[in-house]
Each structure stands twice: as C-alpha cells, then as structure tokens.
Design a protein around this motif. Sequence first.
Motif, mmCIF file in Angstrom:
data_model
loop_
_atom_site.group_PDB
_atom_site.id
_atom_site.type_symbol
_atom_site.label_atom_id
_atom_site.label_comp_id
_atom_site.label_asym_id
_atom_site.label_seq_id
_atom_site.Cartn_x
_atom_site.Cartn_y
_atom_site.Cartn_z
ATOM 1 N N ASP A 1 43.109 66.219 22.613
ATOM 2 C CA ASP A 1 42.423 67.046 23.617
ATOM 3 C C ASP A 1 42.164 68.408 22.989
ATOM 4 O O ASP A 1 43.088 69.224 22.922
ATOM 5 N N ASP A 2 40.986 68.748 22.478
ATOM 6 C CA ASP A 2 39.802 67.981 22.742
ATOM 7 C C ASP A 2 39.085 67.696 21.437
ATOM 8 O O ASP A 2 37.873 67.512 21.390
ATOM 9 N N HIS B 1 35.832 71.632 23.397
ATOM 10 C CA HIS B 1 36.699 72.766 23.079
ATOM 11 C C HIS B 1 37.638 72.380 21.944
ATOM 12 O O HIS B 1 37.943 71.190 21.757
ATOM 13 N N GLU C 1 39.715 76.924 26.427
ATOM 14 C CA GLU C 1 39.485 76.018 27.557
ATOM 15 C C GLU C 1 40.778 75.734 28.295
ATOM 16 O O GLU C 1 40.809 75.632 29.520
ATOM 17 N N GLU C 2 41.870 75.638 27.538
ATOM 18 C CA GLU C 2 43.152 75.278 28.143
ATOM 19 C C GLU C 2 43.713 76.384 29.038
ATOM 20 O O GLU C 2 44.686 76.166 29.758
ATOM 21 N N ASP D 1 34.646 66.330 26.840
ATOM 22 C CA ASP D 1 36.076 66.579 26.962
ATOM 23 C C ASP D 1 36.779 65.282 27.348
ATOM 24 O O ASP D 1 36.164 64.378 27.906
HETATM 25 MN MN MN Z 1 40.241 69.201 27.323
#
Ligand code: MN
Length: 502
Positions: free
Chosen positions: A300-301, A140, A330-331, A378
């Motif tokens: 991240d990421d 992501h 994604e977060e 990830d």
């Molecule tokens: Mn992540």
Amino acid sequence: MTNMDNNSIIGAPSQDELYQLFAPPTEVKPEEALSVGKELEKSLLNKYNNLFDVYSTAELQSAFTFAEDYKSFLDHAKTEREAVYTSIKLLNNLGFSDIRSKEQLLPGDKVYRSIHNKGLMAAVIGEDKAKAGFNILGAHVDSPRFDLKPNPIYEEAEMVFLKTHYYGGVKKYQWTAVPLALHGFAVRADGTSVKIAIGDDENDPVFMLTDLLIHLSKDQMTKTAAEVVTGEELNLLIGGRPVPHKDVSERFKVGFLMILKEKYGLSERDIVSAEIQVVPSDKARDLGFDRSFIAAYGHDDRVCAYPALRAVAAQEKSKRTVMLMLTDKEEVGSQGNTGAQSQEYETFMAEVYAKTEGGYDELGFLMALENSAMLSTDVVNGYDPNFASTMDIRNNSMMGHGVCLQKYTGSRGKSGASDANAEFLAKVVHLLDEYKIPWQTGELGKVDQGGGGTISQYAANRGIEVLDCGVPVLNMHAPQEIVHKLDLYATHQAYRCFIENM
Ligand code: MN
Ligand code: MN
C-alpha cells in the motif's frame, strides 16, 4: 424487446409480460431444457473468475516476470523519497527529462517533475490538444511506519533508544519484536545531505521496538489491542556500548553519537531536521508453495504505483497526453505541499498545458481538467476468510480475481466518499471488457465496520472524472502485507489499457 433509448424510463413488467417471461420450458425435451437453463445462467449472471483459470500460459509467465520486477522495485523503495528516486531513475533511462528544461512540448515528448523529492509527476505528450484533457494514473508512495521524533536519542538502563512517532494507521503491537531498518535523509551543518539505509542487507545490524515478556504480561494481556503497547512505549533499541571515558555523562548515548558523527557526519542537532523512518527489515518475498503471493512491506500503495509507473513509462506516442502522479502523505490525509492536495501537482498539469498549447489561459486549462480521466490507483482490501464477519463476501474483492474497480470509498453513510459517476464507471468497464482485461469490484468491508479514503476526492474536486481502481491486499498496514501476483499483473494491464485508450 424493451425500449433501450437513452433517457427512457422503464416501469415494472405487467402480469402478462411476467407470465410469458417465466413460462416453463414444456415444449422442449428435458436435456434441451437443461442447456437452455445453462444458457440463461451464462447470459444473465455476472461472475468473476480466478485468473489461474483465465490467463494463458504465456500470460501467466508474463505475470510472474512482472512480479519479479515489482519485488526489486519494492526493495529499492521503502520510503516515499526512495520510491520517487527509483522512479526518476527508471524514467531517465527511458528518455524522460525534467519539464523545466523544456521551452515547449511536442507529441511524444516525455517529461517529469519531482515534488520536493517525495512526490512525482510525469507525462508523455499526446497528439491531441491539451485542452482535450489528460489520461491520468495517480498513486501514493508513502506507507505506514514509525518516524523519529525531533529529539529522539536517549539512554536508559545502559541501552540507547530512539523515540518514535507512528505515521498513518497502524496496529502498534504488530511492530514490536520484529527486525526493523532505518531509512532516511538528513542535512549536515555544512549544508550537504546524506541518505541512510541500514537494516536490509543480511550483514547489516537491525533495530527493534521491544515488547514485554509473556511471563510478566498478566496486566498487559487484559488491555485492549489499541493499548497493549502505547505510542510512548515504542522506543527503538539501537545500541549499548559506552565510550571508554568514564568522566563523560551519558556514556552510552555519546557512544552512539560518536558513530553518528564518524560514519554519517551528523550531530544530535542535525537529527532535529532529519526525516528518518523506521520500517520493517528484509526484502520482498514470494509467499506460498506455489509462489502465488508476495509478502512485503509497503504494498500500500507501491503495488499500484509501480504498475502505473511502468504503464506511463512504456508510452511512446498516444492520442491523449498521459500522466503519472505519485503522491506523498496519503496515509495522513494528503495535505502539505507533497500531498495530493498540494497545488504543485496541478501546477505540473498547467505547465504541460502551457508548453503544449503555446501559452496558458485559465479557462482553457480548467476545461482540460474537466476533460481529463483518472484512475485513482490505490489498494483495496482483499477478502480474508479468517475475518469473514467484517466483510460482505458479495461486495468484496477476492484475491486472484484481478484489478478491483471501487465505485466509492468513505465510511459510515459513504461519508467522505469519492463516488465515480455511473457514466464514467461504465466507460471504464466497457473498455476493459473490450480488451478482455479481467476486473472485479468491491467495497471496503461491511457497512459501518470502518472505511477509508484515497486521493480520488481531491482530483474529483477539480472536475476530473475519477475512479478508484487497484490491487486487493491482505494484512493492509501491517509490517508485512500480501498481494496476489496475478492481481498485480491484471492491474498493470488495466492501467495501460486505460491510458492508451480512454
Ligand atoms: Mn493506500
Ligand atoms: Mn493505506
């Protein structure tokens, strides 16, 4: 020798077997007994080593060079839009083109598709039929940050502020009193669009979320960390110069709006639809006297997205079709039409299927998904000795020990976990061992201490074999996160090995 047939069920050793197995080495001289012991240790114990003790000088050099490329990518990819834009630029330079421009696809063809400029799919067509499945790397490119609210601009006490709304899991107090930048995208009233990036160049101004001075913090210091600064207190200071006309109400706010109009062609009304993000200022930096680590915003990421991008971009011809998946949201749960749960990522796979097979059939495509293998690329939590009580040192990735294979994610009783099948995990491990690529394993902290998820579950739901696999990170979700350069390199090696040989 134990019976090693497939599907054999093995019971406990008998007393006689145990007696033989543990017989003391009385027949050998003491020195030899020692070497037999060392041999036992070597053949039976599973150890993960620091990569400074593993890599050759040439490999160390390659790793440090790769880290420089990554740092430059990070500086151009502070938001998901910038990450996608920068990735497409790299792919275009290497001969990739938009899949919609192609009627059919042949082995060696390189294509991509932007997912609303915030996600990306790319593929290099393999020699095998599409029905045989794809080798996929999925990361992501969104990161925790603060977004502007739809009506963000106001003045108070003769200063101009922007109201923010945090995005993803953050410790809010970490984001106050540090220099911040504004990155974003806005559409003007006439339909043209503008990209904004202010606060990273050394000559740029920066912005700041203010914090209370320690002298008046008697009450604040007794609050829990979650409440020490609240969401509504996180207002970004952006200016303090009024327009000279004394008859204007809100002279300071109008001063800012004047700059906004003059410089960017935007009105207060245009900000309603804009996506403007508050992110840490500054560029990615080496950390440590020996430059082993990188400190930066947004590992991240992107620390997995970048090596995945490079791995797919480097493919010329492969047996199976290889794919890159860079997702947004994604977060916050991977929903929406740019998140990993969006149909659009799979539509790209279906398009690759149809254009290589000479047509689309649903059953054939579903079988292609079942035959596909994916690394959910990830980050994982690196072991931090300063917070040892939250982690199980026997089951935590260590900084500098290489790419971490994480069999399962989730929290509490593995709730919400994507759990890789033993057969698939073993296949990945054997592959990495065969190519001598260093790996380690771990899970996210102590049992019942917290947890987390990735995009793996959404691919797994579609029948794809998936394993979570990525770079250990310290300070995860803080304005500055830390990774180890050799972990980054080992991760790149692992991703390449996976898509080329799985
Ligand atoms: Mn992540
Ligand atoms: Mn995260």
